[in-house]
Design a protein around this motif. Structure first.
Motif, mmCIF file in Angstrom:
data_model
loop_
_atom_site.group_PDB
_atom_site.id
_atom_site.type_symbol
_atom_site.label_atom_id
_atom_site.label_comp_id
_atom_site.label_asym_id
_atom_site.label_seq_id
_atom_site.Cartn_x
_atom_site.Cartn_y
_atom_site.Cartn_z
ATOM 1 N N UNK A 25 14.055 -9.068 4.836
ATOM 2 C CA UNK A 25 13.384 -10.330 5.156
ATOM 3 C C UNK A 25 14.263 -11.192 6.042
ATOM 4 N N UNK A 26 15.573 -11.073 5.870
ATOM 5 C CA UNK A 26 16.475 -11.834 6.736
ATOM 6 C C UNK A 26 16.264 -11.433 8.190
ATOM 7 N N UNK A 27 16.019 -10.150 8.442
ATOM 8 C CA UNK A 27 15.775 -9.701 9.806
ATOM 9 C C UNK A 27 14.474 -10.292 10.339
ATOM 10 N N UNK A 28 13.437 -10.282 9.518
ATOM 11 C CA UNK A 28 12.161 -10.848 9.954
ATOM 12 C C UNK A 28 12.306 -12.346 10.216
ATOM 13 N N UNK A 29 13.082 -12.996 9.379
ATOM 14 C CA UNK A 29 13.267 -14.435 9.529
ATOM 15 C C UNK A 29 13.973 -14.746 10.838
ATOM 16 N N UNK A 30 14.922 -13.897 11.184
ATOM 17 C CA UNK A 30 15.662 -14.128 12.423
ATOM 18 C C UNK A 30 14.748 -14.036 13.632
ATOM 19 N N UNK A 31 13.709 -13.233 13.544
ATOM 20 C CA UNK A 31 12.783 -13.085 14.668
ATOM 21 C C UNK A 31 11.693 -14.140 14.649
ATOM 22 N N UNK A 32 11.706 -14.993 13.637
ATOM 23 C CA UNK A 32 10.640 -15.970 13.539
ATOM 24 C C UNK A 32 9.327 -15.347 13.120
ATOM 25 N N UNK A 76 14.384 8.607 9.190
ATOM 26 C CA UNK A 76 14.985 9.000 7.915
ATOM 27 C C UNK A 76 16.433 8.561 7.803
ATOM 28 N N UNK A 77 17.067 8.356 8.914
ATOM 29 C CA UNK A 77 18.507 8.117 8.869
ATOM 30 C C UNK A 77 18.866 6.653 9.105
ATOM 31 N N UNK A 78 17.865 5.809 9.405
ATOM 32 C CA UNK A 78 18.182 4.410 9.602
ATOM 33 C C UNK A 78 18.543 3.763 8.276
ATOM 34 N N UNK A 79 19.339 2.706 8.337
ATOM 35 C CA UNK A 79 19.687 2.011 7.096
ATOM 36 C C UNK A 79 18.444 1.511 6.371
ATOM 37 N N UNK A 80 18.550 1.468 5.064
ATOM 38 C CA UNK A 80 17.414 1.137 4.222
ATOM 39 C C UNK A 80 16.807 -0.221 4.545
ATOM 40 N N UNK A 81 17.593 -1.287 4.668
ATOM 41 C CA UNK A 81 16.977 -2.587 4.941
ATOM 42 C C UNK A 81 16.181 -2.591 6.238
ATOM 43 N N UNK A 82 16.664 -1.896 7.247
ATOM 44 C CA UNK A 82 15.934 -1.861 8.510
ATOM 45 C C UNK A 82 14.602 -1.161 8.349
ATOM 46 N N UNK A 83 14.600 -0.092 7.531
ATOM 47 C CA UNK A 83 13.329 0.584 7.324
ATOM 48 C C UNK A 83 12.337 -0.322 6.617
ATOM 49 N N UNK A 84 12.824 -1.045 5.617
ATOM 50 C CA UNK A 84 11.937 -1.975 4.918
ATOM 51 C C UNK A 84 11.440 -3.045 5.884
ATOM 52 N N UNK A 85 12.322 -3.528 6.746
ATOM 53 C CA UNK A 85 11.919 -4.537 7.729
ATOM 54 C C UNK A 85 10.838 -3.968 8.640
ATOM 55 N N UNK A 86 10.977 -2.702 9.036
ATOM 56 C CA UNK A 86 9.965 -2.088 9.889
ATOM 57 C C UNK A 86 8.628 -2.046 9.167
ATOM 58 N N UNK A 87 8.685 -1.682 7.893
ATOM 59 C CA UNK A 87 7.439 -1.607 7.131
ATOM 60 C C UNK A 87 6.748 -2.968 7.105
ATOM 61 N N UNK A 88 7.487 -3.980 6.735
ATOM 62 C CA UNK A 88 6.894 -5.311 6.629
ATOM 63 C C UNK A 88 6.409 -5.792 7.995
ATOM 64 N N UNK A 89 7.241 -5.558 9.009
ATOM 65 C CA UNK A 89 6.860 -6.029 10.338
ATOM 66 C C UNK A 89 5.600 -5.329 10.811
ATOM 67 N N UNK A 90 5.435 -4.084 10.402
ATOM 68 C CA UNK A 90 4.227 -3.372 10.782
ATOM 69 C C UNK A 90 3.019 -3.921 10.029
ATOM 70 N N UNK A 119 0.825 -1.201 0.000
ATOM 71 C CA UNK A 119 0.000 0.000 0.000
ATOM 72 C C UNK A 119 0.860 1.251 0.000
ATOM 73 N N UNK A 120 0.211 2.387 -0.227
ATOM 74 C CA UNK A 120 0.970 3.628 -0.376
ATOM 75 C C UNK A 120 1.375 4.219 0.965
ATOM 76 N N UNK A 121 0.536 3.993 1.970
ATOM 77 C CA UNK A 121 0.839 4.603 3.261
ATOM 78 C C UNK A 121 2.141 4.099 3.836
ATOM 79 N N UNK A 122 2.605 2.971 3.296
ATOM 80 C CA UNK A 122 3.862 2.455 3.825
ATOM 81 C C UNK A 122 5.016 3.390 3.541
ATOM 82 N N UNK A 123 4.999 3.960 2.370
ATOM 83 C CA UNK A 123 6.121 4.836 2.032
ATOM 84 C C UNK A 123 6.150 6.042 2.958
ATOM 85 N N UNK A 124 4.957 6.548 3.250
ATOM 86 C CA UNK A 124 4.916 7.655 4.198
ATOM 87 C C UNK A 124 5.468 7.208 5.539
ATOM 88 N N UNK A 125 5.066 5.999 5.937
ATOM 89 C CA UNK A 125 5.583 5.484 7.197
ATOM 90 C C UNK A 125 7.090 5.371 7.155
#
Lengths: 264, 264
Positions: free
Chosen positions: A73-80, A25-39, A13-19
């Motif tokens: 996704x590797x981060x999400x996988x690590x958390x089960x 803004x300064x966190x590494x890109x993969x972590x931000x993507x992980x946050x989006x997916x985890x949310x 969805x589009x609201x993810x990008x806003x999120x």
DNA sequence: ATGATTATATTTGTCCTACAACCCTACAAC
DNA sequence: GTTGTAGGGTTGTAGGACAAATATAATCAT
């Protein structure tokens, strides 16, 4: 270079990008993507058993490389949180399958969250003090005493003092001889400490250090005396008061009604 | 429908899950690399502040691609185990900076690990039962009662019954109104459940189900009666006994010396 | 000689392409 | 109906390329 124009949002969805911009803004890109997916998962938009969009779709929809998506996704996988099956896709796992506890830092920015955490801390550390009283070795006792000395020692209340405070609590948790209790107590204490550092910390404490040190002395005395219930009550009382000092008020149904607290 | 239907070969769904976990010979490569690195850290060979080998070095030394190394490091980063600075390297973080609790599954394969975890569980859930007694809503009570019904209901001891058992415990943790307590209790229960599944589970329990159900009834009765200490004692007693049934023996200094346990 | 500045090399961050391993479905063969 | 096989789709791994940030060395000005 950028062909990163993502006209069509394929899977997300589009609201993810806003999120993603809002979160950090300064966190590494993969972590931000992980946050989006985890949310997406914790919000329920992706339910257990559901399949995530393919890595290609996620990458294209966010305008990033598949590599970054894979790290997320590797981060999400690590958390089960998800399980990736080669050839099939990545699937959201059941909540019972989670193999890590991670506290949402935003939950700790308001008072309610801190209250809950303080209550848990009081429970855990109270019981830890009780067990430690029965099981401590002489080495444990020496370590605890040394921490107390550091607290009221040279530095007085400054940065080193609050560190010694934590050492005191950790040492008691360790004296239970139960590594899980030690792990959990350390984790919760660190969470609280960081939140306090972030928020206000060092406002009007000043002379309260003596009160704080006094509470620790009561705990240590009970420990030395070998009175488990007194140690437990003293610890619960101390944590309750420590919380009150920074504005966290625990519901005082706290068991101490039985006895023990008047001891000393 | 499912009565005594599953001779062999029919009810594959449940068996397959266990099998897929049991005979999964190799974890995904990035996870294995993450385990290696994380072990280097927890063992102390890499101390806080130290720099990890470069991604190139790790990749070459293990004979894998840098991509895999990056995914492994992404997992460590998510746990707050290391912090990667572009251009500088990846550095081990201080233990206080960790932002996740992850239990090592291998620690739970021996009895000592399980003993520690059961002790922690008894502490937590005992206190949870006490708090729940004071704070439960009617909805909470209904949920708990329903779980108990499911336990001694249709399925009897089978797979569904042990699930209902967990629902019972989770519902009590939730009734404390403290989401952190709920989270932690759920996590620990799930860890224990999985370990039991993996290891022996379902050996000679058989008729003990009635004993097990009986212990839960005592807990629920105390909850209804509004006696916090009785609820706590009943919960601690139940968990102690449940552990004993699978070979985990807790040190019986367990406070229950005071009173309450003879209740019912 | 010392301090500041500029090159240079190193390291992580991101992107890309390619292929292998695997899953799932559909269809053909028996 | 069962089995075997082919195909497209998805994740897993490899390797190369460049950008961005950092650390180190070399250079220059004072």
């Amino acid at each position: 270079m950028s062909g990163k124009r993502n006209q069509r949002g394929v899977g997300l969805t589009d609201d993810m990008k806003q999120l993603s911009q809002k979160l950090a803004p300064t966190q590494p890109l993969p972590s931000r993507v992980a946050s989006i997916l985890s949310q997406e998962i914790s919000s329920g938009r992706l339910k257990p058993g559901d399949r995530l969009p393919t890595e290609h779709q996620i990458a294209e929809s966010l305008g990033i490389s598949r590599n970054v998506v894979r790290e997320a996704i590797a981060q999400l996988r690590a958390d089960g949180l998800v399980r990736a099956r080669q050839g099939a896709g990545a699937f959201v796992m059941e909540p019972e399958e989670r193999l890590a506890i991670r506290l949402d830092p935003t939950d700790l920015e308001n008072i309610e969250g801190m209250e809950g955490l303080f209550e848990l801390r009081a429970l855990l550390e109270g019981e830890a003090a009780r067990l430690a009283t029965m099981r401590r070795t002489d080495d444990d006792l020496a370590e605890i005493s040394a921490a107390l000395e550091d607290m009221r020692g040279d530095e007085k209340w400054s940065e080193g003092s609050i560190e010694a405070d934590l050492v005191f609590h950790r040492a008691i948790a360790k004296a239970t001889g139960n590594s899980y209790i030690h792990t959990f107590v350390c984790f919760i204490c660190d969470q609280i400490r960081r939140s306090i550092h972030m928020a206000r910390y060092a406002n009007q404490i000043e002379q309260l250090v003596e009160v704080n040190v006094g509470e620790h002395v009561v705990i240590l005395d009970a420990l030395k005396a070998g009175d488990p219930e007194a140690a437990r009550a003293a610890m619960v009382h101390h944590i309750t008061e420590a919380g009150r000092r920074i504005g966290v008020i625990l519901r005082n149904e706290q068991n101490n009604s039985q006895q023990g607290i008047a001891a000393s």
